[in-house]
Design a protein around this motif. Sequence first.
Motif, PDB file in Angstrom:
ATOM      1  N   ASN A   4       0.854  -1.187   0.000  1.00  0.00           N
ATOM      2  CA  ASN A   4       0.000   0.000   0.000  1.00  0.00           C
ATOM      3  C   ASN A   4       0.890   1.237   0.000  1.00  0.00           C
ATOM      4  OD1 ASN A   4      -1.790   2.087   0.497  1.00  0.00           O
ATOM      5  ND2 ASN A   4      -3.153   0.784   1.697  1.00  0.00           N
ATOM      6  N   ASP A 108     -10.859  -7.604   6.962  1.00  0.00           N
ATOM      7  CA  ASP A 108     -10.291  -7.005   5.748  1.00  0.00           C
ATOM      8  C   ASP A 108      -9.026  -6.213   6.081  1.00  0.00           C
ATOM      9  OD1 ASP A 108     -12.406  -8.090   4.412  1.00  0.00           O
ATOM     10  OD2 ASP A 108     -13.549  -6.224   4.265  1.00  0.00           O
ATOM     11  N   SER A 111      -6.213  -8.609   6.897  1.00  0.00           N
ATOM     12  CA  SER A 111      -5.699  -9.217   5.669  1.00  0.00           C
ATOM     13  C   SER A 111      -4.791  -8.235   4.941  1.00  0.00           C
ATOM     14  CB  SER A 111      -6.853  -9.609   4.741  1.00  0.00           C
ATOM     15  OG  SER A 111      -7.796 -10.368   5.440  1.00  0.00           O
ATOM     16  N   GLU A 112      -5.210  -6.979   4.880  1.00  0.00           N
ATOM     17  CA  GLU A 112      -4.387  -5.991   4.192  1.00  0.00           C
ATOM     18  C   GLU A 112      -3.033  -5.817   4.906  1.00  0.00           C
ATOM     19  OE1 GLU A 112      -5.311  -2.132   2.761  1.00  0.00           O
ATOM     20  OE2 GLU A 112      -3.245  -1.551   3.229  1.00  0.00           O
ATOM     21  N   ALA A 115      -0.945  -8.667   4.235  1.00  0.00           N
ATOM     22  CA  ALA A 115      -0.476  -8.600   2.846  1.00  0.00           C
ATOM     23  C   ALA A 115       0.714  -7.637   2.754  1.00  0.00           C
ATOM     24  CB  ALA A 115      -1.607  -8.140   1.926  1.00  0.00           C
ATOM     25  N   LYS A 125       2.744 -12.556  -6.321  1.00  0.00           N
ATOM     26  CA  LYS A 125       1.743 -13.559  -6.712  1.00  0.00           C
ATOM     27  C   LYS A 125       2.395 -14.871  -7.141  1.00  0.00           C
ATOM     28  CE  LYS A 125      -1.534 -10.340  -8.988  1.00  0.00           C
ATOM     29  NZ  LYS A 125      -2.375 -10.013  -7.895  1.00  0.00           N
ATOM     30  N   TYR A 146      -4.971 -15.333   5.350  1.00  0.00           N
ATOM     31  CA  TYR A 146      -5.769 -14.294   4.686  1.00  0.00           C
ATOM     32  C   TYR A 146      -4.885 -13.250   4.015  1.00  0.00           C
ATOM     33  CZ  TYR A 146     -10.426 -15.801   6.054  1.00  0.00           C
ATOM     34  OH  TYR A 146     -11.597 -16.490   6.160  1.00  0.00           O
ATOM     35  N   GLY A 147      -3.749 -12.938   4.653  1.00  0.00           N
ATOM     36  CA  GLY A 147      -2.839 -11.961   4.059  1.00  0.00           C
ATOM     37  C   GLY A 147      -2.265 -12.471   2.748  1.00  0.00           C
ATOM     38  N   GLU A 149      -3.625 -14.716   0.718  1.00  0.00           N
ATOM     39  CA  GLU A 149      -4.659 -14.695  -0.330  1.00  0.00           C
ATOM     40  C   GLU A 149      -4.873 -13.282  -0.835  1.00  0.00           C
ATOM     41  OE1 GLU A 149      -8.124 -16.757   1.115  1.00  0.00           O
ATOM     42  OE2 GLU A 149      -7.220 -18.701   0.640  1.00  0.00           O
ATOM     43  N   ARG A 150      -4.792 -12.326   0.107  1.00  0.00           N
ATOM     44  CA  ARG A 150      -5.033 -10.932  -0.281  1.00  0.00           C
ATOM     45  C   ARG A 150      -3.993 -10.431  -1.282  1.00  0.00           C
ATOM     46  NH1 ARG A 150      -7.699  -6.599   2.131  1.00  0.00           N
ATOM     47  NH2 ARG A 150      -7.463  -4.846   0.720  1.00  0.00           N
ATOM     48  N   MET A 151      -2.719 -10.816  -1.069  1.00  0.00           N
ATOM     49  CA  MET A 151      -1.708 -10.284  -1.998  1.00  0.00           C
ATOM     50  C   MET A 151      -1.456 -11.255  -3.161  1.00  0.00           C
ATOM     51  SD  MET A 151       1.046 -12.271  -1.076  1.00  0.00           S
ATOM     52  CE  MET A 151       2.285 -11.531  -2.091  1.00  0.00           C
TER      53      MET A 151
END
Length: 435
Positions: A4, A108, A111-112, A115, A125, A146-147, A149-151
Amino acid sequence: MIFNEEYETLPREALEALQLKRLKQVVQRVYHTVGFYRRAFDEAGVQPDDIRTLDDLRRLPFTAKQDLQANYPFGLFAVPMSSIVRLHASSGTTGRATVVGYTQRDIDTWSELMARCLVAAGLTKNDILHNAYAYGLFTGGLGIHYGAERMGASVIPMSGGNTKRQLMILQDFGPTALCCTPSYALNLAEEGKVLGIDMRALRLRVGIFGAEPWSEKMRAEIENALGITALNIYGLSEIMGPGVSMECQEGRNGMHIFEDHFLVETINPDTGEVLLPGEKGEMVFTTIMKEAFPLIRFRTRDISRLLLEPCRCGRTLLRMDRITGRSDDMLIIRGVNVFPSQIEAVLTGIEGLEPHYQLIVERTGNLDTLEIQVEVSERLFSNADEVKVLQNMERRIVNDIKEFLGISARVKLVEPKSLRRFEGKASRVQDRRQL
Ligand code: ADP
Ligand code: ZN
């Protein structure tokens, strides 16, 4: 790479303006939705409107782990249960458990932030991530999952344990990144070697390790044994779980704190006095974006310091040094948080034992071991002509410790009055681990 870019590289003034806006909002919100905070603020003589600058943060009262326990399980939640989509708890089923809740937006956010951590470690990826943190109530497994999957990395939800199977997956799936505790990384390396696997020849190139204290010496050992770059990640369930702060691959020295979500202070653990940035002390966090379970000035008991030099990665977020100790007596044994008082509670619940015990923690190979020495009562001791009576007692303690605290211990029953007595504060723990 930066996940980010906008928020991780904000100029300090813009970051501080954002922090102040968010702080004011969360303070209003907890005052009006959480009885505990309303009372605590009233008692401290501070009202939400008194928060006009970031420095006013120090007018607010601290929140301690005991406050969470006193409000067990959901008393500090700031939203109704209908808005909660996930619950986690930190280890310790008797008295010391900490329960945390998340709204969908909290998940959310988490997760961000996770990520951001993975991208800071250089993942893209194209990476395959072997996640050997435990899945379950513990925040490690799902937080990282979750992190990832998010990135966009491909995550292998291995969870903990079953080392042989982990080694098989490491060979067959060819993950490029590994997440687990640092001691487990060494353990994997060791077991792999025993099985004749060339661990340096695996596709792994980076490891993200945390949840327990480690050292630069261990970093070098892990990097050498696995042929990877090893990075430090920090977090605690109360504040969110893993992903409160993370080392970047460029800096590799201290963990960037996601200050657009968490305000950090360093305090003197004895007096509560706020220290200057850079001084060593207890880290205190305030969550400014969490919905379900906001925490104001939470005392982590973790000892560290802020690193003030800018980092070459371009992030403007402050970094914190490794955790060098705790300001309480919490032990982390194989990644599980344990307080001596929890062990004492198990022991005192068993007839025939005296409240005199000693805990010896060691690291054998790469695994933590806990030995509990406890005195048996005169009555049990004199009746124990049969070895079986003592053996059964030992087995019972091992089982109860496993059941209530989730850790394996060795138990040694000793004669009445044979353990050391203390005149002042008892020091019942001998931590002989050298990290
Ligand atoms: P976690 O899932 O991160 O282990 P817990 O709430 O169970 O969360 O435990 C949090 C505690 O673990 C922290 O307060 C700290 O003492 C320890 N911890 C977490 N990450 C690190 C780290 N990188 N280095 C040292 N200690 C850590
Ligand atoms: Zn950096």
